[in-house]
Each structure stands twice: as C-alpha cells, then as structure tokens.
Motif scaffolding. Structure first.
Motif, PDB file in Angstrom:
ATOM      1  N   PHE A  65     -52.535 -47.426   7.104  1.00 53.17           N
ATOM      2  CA  PHE A  65     -52.016 -48.631   6.281  1.00 53.17           C
ATOM      3  C   PHE A  65     -50.513 -48.151   5.616  1.00 53.17           C
ATOM      4  O   PHE A  65     -49.712 -49.057   5.547  1.00 53.17           O
ATOM      5  N   ILE A  66     -50.469 -46.833   5.264  1.00 54.34           N
ATOM      6  CA  ILE A  66     -49.477 -46.685   4.554  1.00 54.34           C
ATOM      7  C   ILE A  66     -48.232 -46.385   5.257  1.00 54.34           C
ATOM      8  O   ILE A  66     -47.290 -47.090   5.083  1.00 54.34           O
ATOM      9  N   GLN A  67     -48.510 -45.900   6.557  1.00 53.85           N
ATOM     10  CA  GLN A  67     -47.247 -45.754   7.580  1.00 53.85           C
ATOM     11  C   GLN A  67     -46.891 -47.108   8.119  1.00 53.85           C
ATOM     12  O   GLN A  67     -45.774 -47.631   8.177  1.00 53.85           O
ATOM     13  N   SER A  68     -47.958 -48.051   8.205  1.00 55.22           N
ATOM     14  CA  SER A  68     -47.499 -49.448   8.644  1.00 55.22           C
ATOM     15  C   SER A  68     -46.650 -50.186   7.603  1.00 55.22           C
ATOM     16  O   SER A  68     -45.657 -50.995   7.800  1.00 55.22           O
ATOM     17  N   SER A  69     -46.924 -50.080   6.239  1.00 52.22           N
ATOM     18  CA  SER A  69     -46.340 -50.459   4.956  1.00 52.22           C
ATOM     19  C   SER A  69     -44.813 -49.974   5.082  1.00 52.22           C
ATOM     20  O   SER A  69     -43.684 -50.764   5.024  1.00 52.22           O
ATOM     21  N   ALA A  70     -44.687 -48.620   5.323  1.00 52.93           N
ATOM     22  CA  ALA A  70     -43.494 -48.090   5.451  1.00 52.93           C
ATOM     23  C   ALA A  70     -42.460 -48.825   6.383  1.00 52.93           C
ATOM     24  O   ALA A  70     -41.344 -48.875   6.346  1.00 52.93           O
ATOM     25  N   GLU A  71     -43.141 -48.935   7.718  1.00 49.66           N
ATOM     26  CA  GLU A  71     -42.514 -49.697   8.666  1.00 49.66           C
ATOM     27  C   GLU A  71     -41.968 -51.078   8.422  1.00 49.66           C
ATOM     28  O   GLU A  71     -40.912 -51.338   8.919  1.00 49.66           O
ATOM     29  N   GLY A  72     -42.623 -51.706   7.698  1.00 53.96           N
ATOM     30  CA  GLY A  72     -42.461 -53.142   7.195  1.00 53.96           C
ATOM     31  C   GLY A  72     -41.161 -53.009   6.264  1.00 53.96           C
ATOM     32  O   GLY A  72     -40.324 -53.620   6.316  1.00 53.96           O
ATOM     33  N   VAL A  73     -41.126 -52.129   5.265  1.00 58.34           N
ATOM     34  CA  VAL A  73     -40.184 -51.789   4.335  1.00 58.34           C
ATOM     35  C   VAL A  73     -38.903 -51.534   5.253  1.00 58.34           C
ATOM     36  O   VAL A  73     -37.733 -52.100   4.664  1.00 58.34           O
ATOM     37  N   ALA A  74     -39.056 -50.569   5.978  1.00 57.57           N
ATOM     38  CA  ALA A  74     -37.739 -49.961   6.641  1.00 57.57           C
ATOM     39  C   ALA A  74     -37.101 -51.326   7.470  1.00 57.57           C
ATOM     40  O   ALA A  74     -36.034 -51.348   7.403  1.00 57.57           O
ATOM     41  N   GLU A  75     -38.031 -52.150   7.955  1.00 60.59           N
ATOM     42  CA  GLU A  75     -37.454 -52.965   8.778  1.00 60.59           C
ATOM     43  C   GLU A  75     -36.795 -54.283   7.901  1.00 60.59           C
ATOM     44  O   GLU A  75     -35.534 -54.532   8.156  1.00 60.59           O
ATOM     45  N   GLY A  84     -29.267 -54.839   5.413  1.00 57.61           N
ATOM     46  CA  GLY A  84     -27.903 -54.430   5.415  1.00 57.61           C
ATOM     47  C   GLY A  84     -27.641 -53.265   4.265  1.00 57.61           C
ATOM     48  O   GLY A  84     -26.558 -52.874   4.078  1.00 57.61           O
ATOM     49  N   VAL A  85     -28.731 -52.312   3.837  1.00 53.06           N
ATOM     50  CA  VAL A  85     -28.347 -51.482   2.618  1.00 53.06           C
ATOM     51  C   VAL A  85     -27.487 -50.344   3.208  1.00 53.06           C
ATOM     52  O   VAL A  85     -27.096 -49.483   2.537  1.00 53.06           O
ATOM     53  N   THR A  86     -27.694 -50.043   4.467  1.00 50.36           N
ATOM     54  CA  THR A  86     -27.013 -48.739   4.911  1.00 50.36           C
ATOM     55  C   THR A  86     -25.596 -49.274   5.505  1.00 50.36           C
ATOM     56  O   THR A  86     -24.834 -48.160   6.065  1.00 50.36           O
ATOM     57  N   SER A  87     -25.335 -50.335   5.318  1.00 50.73           N
ATOM     58  CA  SER A  87     -23.732 -50.776   5.823  1.00 50.73           C
ATOM     59  C   SER A  87     -22.958 -50.177   5.071  1.00 50.73           C
ATOM     60  O   SER A  87     -22.918 -49.705   3.975  1.00 50.73           O
ATOM     61  N   TYR A  88     -21.684 -49.978   6.028  1.00 56.22           N
ATOM     62  CA  TYR A  88     -20.398 -49.530   5.605  1.00 56.22           C
ATOM     63  C   TYR A  88     -20.463 -48.002   4.848  1.00 56.22           C
ATOM     64  O   TYR A  88     -20.138 -47.876   3.757  1.00 56.22           O
ATOM     65  N   GLY A  89     -21.188 -47.373   5.522  1.00 61.39           N
ATOM     66  CA  GLY A  89     -21.330 -45.834   5.248  1.00 61.39           C
ATOM     67  C   GLY A  89     -22.103 -45.678   3.994  1.00 61.39           C
ATOM     68  O   GLY A  89     -21.811 -44.640   3.247  1.00 61.39           O
ATOM     69  N   ALA A  90     -23.217 -46.429   3.425  1.00 59.97           N
ATOM     70  CA  ALA A  90     -24.080 -46.045   2.473  1.00 59.97           C
ATOM     71  C   ALA A  90     -24.310 -44.424   2.454  1.00 59.97           C
ATOM     72  O   ALA A  90     -24.864 -44.044   3.437  1.00 59.97           O
ATOM     73  N   ASP A  91     -24.289 -44.178   1.241  1.00 58.09           N
ATOM     74  CA  ASP A  91     -24.633 -42.391   1.512  1.00 58.09           C
ATOM     75  C   ASP A  91     -26.145 -42.008   1.343  1.00 58.09           C
ATOM     76  O   ASP A  91     -26.598 -41.038   1.749  1.00 58.09           O
ATOM     77  N   TYR A  92     -26.973 -42.983   0.485  1.00 56.28           N
ATOM     78  CA  TYR A  92     -28.361 -42.602   0.192  1.00 56.28           C
ATOM     79  C   TYR A  92     -29.093 -43.885   0.227  1.00 56.28           C
ATOM     80  O   TYR A  92     -28.757 -45.105   0.476  1.00 56.28           O
ATOM     81  N   ILE A  93     -30.582 -43.702   0.303  1.00 56.77           N
ATOM     82  CA  ILE A  93     -31.367 -44.758  -0.194  1.00 56.77           C
ATOM     83  C   ILE A  93     -32.206 -44.076  -1.197  1.00 56.77           C
ATOM     84  O   ILE A  93     -32.393 -42.662  -1.429  1.00 56.77           O
ATOM     85  N   PHE A  94     -32.659 -44.938  -2.332  1.00 56.17           N
ATOM     86  CA  PHE A  94     -33.226 -44.241  -3.541  1.00 56.17           C
ATOM     87  C   PHE A  94     -34.803 -45.057  -3.569  1.00 56.17           C
ATOM     88  O   PHE A  94     -34.814 -46.246  -3.365  1.00 56.17           O
ATOM     89  N   PHE A  95     -35.804 -44.053  -3.951  1.00 55.76           N
ATOM     90  CA  PHE A  95     -36.944 -44.543  -4.023  1.00 55.76           C
ATOM     91  C   PHE A  95     -37.355 -44.225  -5.520  1.00 55.76           C
ATOM     92  O   PHE A  95     -37.074 -43.300  -6.166  1.00 55.76           O
ATOM     93  N   ASP A  96     -38.139 -45.165  -6.238  1.00 53.66           N
ATOM     94  CA  ASP A  96     -38.822 -44.848  -7.284  1.00 53.66           C
ATOM     95  C   ASP A  96     -40.358 -44.908  -7.411  1.00 53.66           C
ATOM     96  O   ASP A  96     -40.886 -45.402  -6.409  1.00 53.66           O
ATOM     97  N   LYS A 110     -36.049 -43.796   9.699  1.00 49.90           N
ATOM     98  CA  LYS A 110     -35.356 -45.024  10.263  1.00 49.90           C
ATOM     99  C   LYS A 110     -34.228 -45.625   9.971  1.00 49.90           C
ATOM    100  O   LYS A 110     -33.288 -46.024  10.692  1.00 49.90           O
ATOM    101  N   LEU A 111     -33.765 -45.389   8.551  1.00 48.35           N
ATOM    102  CA  LEU A 111     -32.524 -45.646   8.320  1.00 48.35           C
ATOM    103  C   LEU A 111     -31.371 -44.608   8.195  1.00 48.35           C
ATOM    104  O   LEU A 111     -30.100 -45.023   8.148  1.00 48.35           O
ATOM    105  N   GLY A 112     -31.873 -43.614   8.703  1.00 41.26           N
ATOM    106  CA  GLY A 112     -30.854 -42.641   9.052  1.00 41.26           C
ATOM    107  C   GLY A 112     -29.788 -42.033   7.938  1.00 41.26           C
ATOM    108  O   GLY A 112     -29.016 -41.634   8.244  1.00 41.26           O
ATOM    109  N   ASN A 148     -33.464 -52.488   6.244  1.00 42.16           N
ATOM    110  CA  ASN A 148     -32.545 -52.504   7.323  1.00 42.16           C
ATOM    111  C   ASN A 148     -31.996 -53.702   7.787  1.00 42.16           C
ATOM    112  O   ASN A 148     -30.589 -53.881   7.736  1.00 42.16           O
ATOM    113  N   ALA A 149     -32.713 -54.748   7.823  1.00 40.35           N
ATOM    114  CA  ALA A 149     -32.233 -56.046   8.001  1.00 40.35           C
ATOM    115  C   ALA A 149     -31.349 -56.800   6.921  1.00 40.35           C
ATOM    116  O   ALA A 149     -30.541 -57.511   7.083  1.00 40.35           O
TER     117      ALA A 149
END
Length: 864
Positions: free
Chosen positions: A395-405, A411-423, A464-466, A408-409
C-alpha cells in the motif's frame, strides 16, 4: 586592560569610587576650609597630588577617560589580511595560508582563535598572524579575540579549490530552523574547541512567507531586510542558507485559499515581484555562495489530495501571464510561453530561479499526506499496522507511485531543479496525541514506520524523479528518558514533558541513535521490528531500548541533507530558544557534534533503467550513450547542451533558450545583454530584433542606456533633481546639494519648518560631547523621521558614537547622515529642553585638534 566588557569596567570604576568615598569620609573633617562638598563627592583643593588622587571625583574622571579610550579601541574592528572593512566570510585555498590580524589599523595585540570546524580547516595564531590549513572543501565558523581590548569578531571561512567552486557538503548534511534573535545569535556564537560543546552545523533555514504584499519583505525592515540579515549572519557563522519560500498562501492556508490566490491577477503580479526581490537579495548578498530554496510547502499536496488521479487538475487556473510585461521578470517572445495553469506556475517558478539566480539551488516540497487515500486516520505509514505487514508495504509503495506520478506531471523537476523535499509533520508528535499509547499517534513513529518512510516512500519517488532528496521540517524531539549524559550538565538531559516547546518525537532518536528506557505500551510499540533491524536492541527486564543511528540508511535512500526543526513555535527547539538554552537541553546539537566525528558519505547509485541508454560506473553514475542525458540516461539530449544558455526539453531533445538567445543550441544572441545582470535590456525594456546584428533596446519609462542599465532620476520644474543635485544613474536617486533635500532635491532646508541645532557646543580638543535639538515648527503636521548631515570643522574625529532610538552605538561619522525616528508633534521640540527633557541625539567621542560639529537638514518625512 584585561577587563572583557564595558559593564565590568564601569562596575569596577563605580566600586573604586565607593571605596574612595568611604576612605575620604573617614579621614576628612567636614569643617576643613580647603574642602568643598558636592552631594556625595568631595573635591580636595590641596596641592598634594596623592590627596587629590584619593578623591572619588578624580577616580571617576580617570575611569571615564579610560573607558572612553577603551571603548574607542574596542569599537575598532579586527581586520584580516587586506580587508578595509570586516567581511562575513573569508575564502582560502586548500593548503596553508597566513593572514595578518589588526585592530584599528594596528598590526599588534594578542589574539586568540576558536575554530568551529577542524574537519575542514585547522588554525593557530602566532603574534598578529592567523595561520590556516585548508584540509578539504567546506566551511567553518571562527571566533577571533584581541585579549587586551576584548575586541571580538566572528566570521566564516570557506575552503575551496582553485576552480572557485562553491562546495556543497559531500556527506549527509545537517541543518536547523533558526531566527536572528538575540538567543539564536548567542547560540551560534558559542562555538567551542571542545567538540561536545561546539555548535557546528551545515545549514540553517528560515521562512520567507506571509504573502507578496505585507509578508516577509516587510519584516525586520524594508525591502527584504529579514533575508539580507539572515544570509549575512549565516555566512559569518560558517553556515549555508536555506529559505522556505511559502507565498502562495498569504496567511492561513487551504486548498480553496491557494486556488483563489493563484487565480487573482493582482496577487500573482505581486508574487512574481516578491520572488524577484528574493532572488536579487541572494544575488547581491551571496553572489558566490549557494543559497537553497524549499518551494511552496503544502501547495501541490492540497491539489493532489483533492483531485488525484485526475492529472488535468494541474490545468486549474493560475495567473502566470502576470509574470510577463513591464512589471514581471519575463518577456513574451523571448522567454518560454508558460500557460495560465498550476503546472505553468510550477514551471515558471523553476525557470525564473534557474534564469535569474546566480547560485540558488531549489526544489519543491512533497507531502507524505498528499495521497487522497491515506489508508486510515493514522496515515499512510501506519498501513503495515492496519493491513498487515506485507500488504501494508504494498500500500505504501502504491501511494509513493501515485505521488511520484502527480508531482512529475506538475513539472517539479523542470529546468534543472536540484532537489525534492519531504517533510513528516509540522510539529513534534507529542503535541498531537497521547504519548502513553504511541501506536494510536499518527506521527509518533516506531523504527518500522521510519524504515518504511525511507525505503518504501522516499526512495521510490527519488528514483522516479531522478533528483536528490532533502528532508525538511524534521522534528527535533526525542523519545523520552534518554540514558545519554549531557556534556553541559554532566547529568542526564532535561526531560521532555510534552508541554510547550518540550514535546517528544522519535525523529532524533531514529536518525541519530540513542538508548532510552520506557515501559508498558510504549515498550511494546518501540520494540516492534518486522524489518529485522539488528540495530534495535531491547531488554524487557530493565525497559532499555537502543536504536542505532540510521544516517547510513537515510543516505542510501537518496537523501543529501536533513533540515531539522518543526514548523510552528510550539515545537521542541534545538537551537536558540530560551536564554540561549534550547528547549531540548542541548540534546540535538550535541548529537549532531557526535555525528560529525564520522559523517556519512553521500550515496549515489544508478537509478533503474540506466542500462537502457547508458552504463553504470563504480561511483554510481550512469554514463549515457550519445543523444541521451539525465541521471538515468532516460532524457533526450539537446544540441551542445543548449550552450548553457537555455533549458533542454528532455522529452523532445530541443532547447528552450533563455532570454536573449536563439538558434537550435541557443548559441546566437538576439538582444543586447546587460553585463551587470546578464539580462536582456537589463529586464527594463524590449528588444527590437535585428536581422544581421544584435537587436537594440527600447527602454521602459524611467530607464536609459544601450541596455537600459541606467535609471532616470526624478525631476522638478523641468530639471533633473530640480537643478539642485546630481543624478546617480546606477540607482536613480538624487544626491542633493547642501541645503536641499527630498527625493528630487526640490525642498530647501532654509524654508523647511524644522530646525536642527547643536544644543551643547561641539568644540572639542581631544574629545567631547554634544547634543542635538530638533524643533517641528509646522502648526499642524507631525514629523515622523528626520535625516541630517553631520559636518565636522577644525580637527579630526578619530572615534565617535551616538545614542538614540535609531543610532545605538553607531559611529555617526562613517556614514553620510544621521537619522532620528521619534514622532515630533506640531510645534514641539525634541531635545535637551524639549519633550520629556530628553535629547534627540548624544554623540561622544575622541579626536585631535579643536573640533566643531554642526548639523544640516537633509530630509524629513511627515506622518500620514
């Protein structure tokens, strides 16, 4: 000379005076004809110098003289090397360096040094030389003190390679939320050569929030003073700066509030201006040092929670078009044409940061609660408890796949974004539930839940987001009843009793490791170990539980930095806080110092799919085949990497050129570029494209020059600066002639209804004091601020300092003007004989020759 503070010095002087008063009263008859009594002081008229020296007045005068001399010396700065003014940061190469030290221009004195990071640089002092040895790239905080005067300076040292790199830590780095309060300042400046008591960290962060109009840019002073001061102090303390950019909401936040704000053209026009202000501050204050941005927490989380799996929700309206035109940073036909949608907003923010910022690294925040199906009221991470261990992991992995999708859609990594942040959550767990039964607390996680968080949620999204991961707003709190001994008190750490700023959480315990004692439901819950972690050790007979440090696991999940400190004031504090003592009793900062003894190297592994278009090397780097790029070699490469003048659309392999450039590889300039800020027409005009040459700029109103680099000054009566001043075209401000003031120099001091006069004459010979009287002669208006120039005639002032509301201990003769900020009602005078009998300004100091000081009105403001 050995006294370390003005307070101690005056205290000793006062004590000596009291002693002499007692001696004098005991040994002198009041009837003596040659003694005059003034209040509590006796002035001896005897010619016997020793007798005169015994008088308390003589002692007091000597003390005042010595204090003035000491203050003049102490007010001088410690300068390093060729400095003419103290800088926040000193940059040295790898290897040995020797820098001279001076105080007040004198290369003499006895100096001591405290180094906050011997892992990066070692230091010693010999005479007036500071000897440094740069061991590796990085930063350190330094404290230098001249022991005779007590003069102290704090500054940062950055060790860098000859390539002028601005190194980021190459280990799992640590930071914390921090303010610039007195307690925070004392905390960071309490660096120590004893590693257990040191205050080393890599980052500190603060919020830039409150909306674009009345928010962060107005706090602590005008035009972003909050951000400027934060950067300067961070550099001085050997820290990198992070800002949490949180301005889609203005005050309270919600899904509906956020949507309303981004659809409001007026709000969003101000939003882009506010973002550019923040960027320009970073460019000015930190032109060669990275500054980090965590972008718009919760915003995309609200959108996903309300709409997923409907990805068309990212097309909801957002007035991105307000970023174009004279008021915005973008130009139609030059910059990419971003749509008026949520996705357009995300990509426009990324593009603006990447285009206009010199050294900003950034990433969008991802919420663990973003999935619309949390599984239970306890949240996604509790799925292994709700559905069973194996089904819960799925279930947790499935949730992560949905969040990544979704992200990603967006555009959070567009134009060379350096990080993603989690709280995790904006508050320590103990503030939101009954800690006696932590299994029913949504955020009081055991070792299993933290492991799921890292390996089943963060790492898959990272893959997924790289892009690398930062953990942000990670609570400082620990599981109570730690068995660790505080190096500060030599006893166990202050208990966290789950009251204001002293709440439990398991974050520090999990990441940094600890042994604690508990019982009952808490013992059962915190010993759950379905993952078979060998670092979880329990003894039911004593209630003792040990969790190992999970920093290596964290780095393996793609995390490169952890920013501790939950998001509200109720949270447990690991830095600053009450009277310099953090509310956790220094536990967190001590554990961080222990971690730095063996910091965990960053783990970079090749992501899944590397082999399709590349080859994974031994360092975990995917080496791409021709025509491919990206961390997983899954992105199409662009011609000539867009010449570093554009962004590559990795889905098509085509360049989106930055403003001012064209061609398939963005190599051809099409517009005049300002050498100052590398912007087309300085972002102050439009470019008429030339057919065979670079286009010419048509400047916006108020700007001049071939690339619109100059700013027009205000005019009056058809003349620039009213004919009574000169125009500083770099800033667009008038420099008024004597006796004229105002933004356009049209106001005459001679006719202004305010008078500035010296009350006590300022004719000095070697030293003295004067006072200023400010009179408001207007019958109806209230003066809100006065600015005046201090003029010196005769001798030379070598040191002078002034005291009033806006000039506390400020050397008034190093600046062109003095400011007075009290309100003066109509017809009133602020001064020695005015309101409350207080003086508007007192200036004391030392000098040489016969000195006369006068004051001339420069500017004034009336209360609205």
């Amino acid at each position: 000379g050995t006294l370390q503070s003005a307070e101690n010095f005056l205290g000793v002087c006062f004590s000596l005076s009291c002693v002499f008063v007692t001696v004098w009263k005991t040994n002198t008859k009041c009837a003596e004809e040659n003694t005059v009594h003034f209040h509590y002081f006796s002035i001896s008229m005897k010619t016997d110098m020793f007798a005169a020296a015994r008088t308390p007045l003589f002692v007091s005068l000597v003390c005042v003289f010595l204090f003035a001399q000491r203050a003049a010396f102490a007010s001088a700065q410690i300068l390093i090397g060729s400095e003419t003014a103290a800088k926040n940061q000193v940059i040295i190469p790898l290897g040995s360096s020797s820098l001279s030290l001076s105080v007040g221009g004198q290369n003499s004195g006895t100096f001591t040094v405290v180094n906050g990071n011997p892992y990066v640089v070692t230091a010693s002092v010999s005479g007036s030389k500071l000897n440094l040895n740069g061991l590796r790239e990085g930063r350190a905080a330094f404290k230098i003190q001249e022991t005779t005067s007590g003069t102290t300076r704090f500054f940062g040292v950055r060790v860098q390679k000859p390539t002028n790199s601005q190194p980021l830590p190459q280990y799992l780095a640590i930071g914390t939320v921090s303010q610039d309060t007195e307690d925070d300042i004392k905390f960071w400046e309490a660096i120590s050569s004893d590693s257990a008591l040191n205050k080393r960290a890599d980052y500190r962060y603060i919020y830039l929030n409150g909306g674009p109009t009345n928010g962060w840019s107005t706090w602590g002073g005008p035009n972003g003073t909050r951000a400027r001061t934060f950067i300067r102090n961070s550099q001085k303390w050997g820290l990198l700066t992070y800002f949490v950019w949180y301005n889609v909401p203005e005050g309270g936040e919600s899904y509906t509030t956020d949507l309303a704000n981004i659809a409001d053209a007026t709000y969003m026009a101000a939003y882009w201006q506010s973002l550019m202000l923040a960027i320009n501050i970073c460019n000015e204050e930190s032109p060669d040092e990275p500054v980090g941005f965590v972008l718009e927490p919760d915003f995309l989380g609200y959108v996903m929670q309300a709409n997923y799996p409907d990805l068309t929700s990212l097309n909801k309206p957002a007035m991105v078009s307000t970023a174009y035109g004279k008021a915005g940073p973008l130009r139609k036909g030059v910059d990419p044409d971003f749509p008026d949608t949520i996705k357009g907003l995300v990509m426009a923010v990324n593009y603006i940061l990447r285009t206009f910022a010199k050294n900003i690294v950034f990433g969008w925040q991802i919420n663990v609660w973003a999935s619309p199906n949390p599984g239970s009221a306890l949240g996604v991470m509790h799925a292994t408890e709700v559905f069973g261990f194996e089904k819960g992991k799925q279930f947790i992995q499935s949730s992560a796949e949905g969040v990544a999708e979704f992200y990603n859609a967006a555009g959070v990594t567009s134009y060379g974004a350096d990080y993603i942040f989690f709280d995790k959550y904006g508050l320590d767990a103990g503030a939101s539930c009954k800690v006696e039964n932590p299994s029913q607390c949504p955020w009081f996680w055991n070792n299993d839940l933290w492991t799921s968080y890292l390996n089943l949620f963060i790492k898959p999204i990272h893959d997924k987001l790289g892009v690398p991961v930062g953990l942000w707003q990670t609570p400082v709190g620990r599981i109570e009843n730690t068995q660790a001994i505080s190096p500060y008190t030599k006893t166990k750490f202050t208990p966290l009793t789950n009251v204001y700023q002293k709440y439990e959480d398991s974050a520090s315990t999990f990441f940094l490791g600890d042994t604690f004692v508990t019982s009952g439901e808490r013992f059962n819950y915190f010993t759950v170990n379905n993952y078979g972690d060998s670092g979880v050790v329990a003894d039911s007979s004593t209630g003792s539980i040990t969790w190992r440090s999970h920093m290596p696991d964290t780095a393996a999940a793609g995390v490169e930095l952890i920013l501790f400190g939950a998001g509200v004031g109720d949270s447990t504090q690991g830095s600053g806080s009450q009277s310099n003592c953090p509310s956790d009793g220094y536990y967190w900062i001590w554990k961080i110092q222990e971690y730095y003894k063996n910091p965990v190297p960053l783990v970079r592994t090749c992501p899944p799919g590397c082999a399709e278009h590349g080859t994974c090397n031994a360092d975990g780097v995917c080496i791409c085949n021709a025509g491919w790029q990206g961390r997983a070699c899954s992105d199409k490469a662009c011609p000539n990497s867009c010449s570093n003048r554009g962004a590559c659309d990795t889905t098509t392999g085509t360049c989106q050129c930055y403003r001012g450039y064209t061609n398939v590889d963005c190599s051809v300039p099409i517009c005049a570029i300002s050498p100052k800020n590398n912007l087309v027409c300085s972002n102050r005009g439009n470019c008429a494209l030339g057919k065979t040459s670079i286009g010419a700029c048509t400047c916006d109103t108020g700007y001049l020059g071939s690339v619109c680099e100059l700013t027009q000054c205000p005019s009056s009566n058809g003349q620039t600066c009213a004919g009574h001043g000169t125009c500083d075209e770099s800033t667009g401000t008038c420099v008024c002639s004597d006796s004229y003031f105002g933004s356009d120099c049209s106001q005459s001091a001679a006719s202004a209804p305010v008078s500035i006069e010296i009350v006590t004459t300022g004719s000095w010979t070697g030293g003295g004091q004067y006072e200023v009287n400010i009179q408001n002669k207007d019958p109806s208006r209230t003066v809100s601020q006065v600015s005046y120039v201090l003029n010196v005639a005769g001798g030379t002032i070598s040191g002078a300092w002034g005291f009033n509301q806006d000039n506390n201990n400020k050397n008034l003769f190093t600046s062109p003007s003095a400011f007075f900020g009290f309100s003066i009602p109509p017809g009133k005078t602020w001064g020695a004989s005015g309101m409350g009998g207080s003086v508007g300004l007192v200036v004391s100091g030392t000098g040489s020759g016969s000195i006369t000081v006068t004051a001339a009105l420069k500017d004034l403001q009336w209360a609205t």
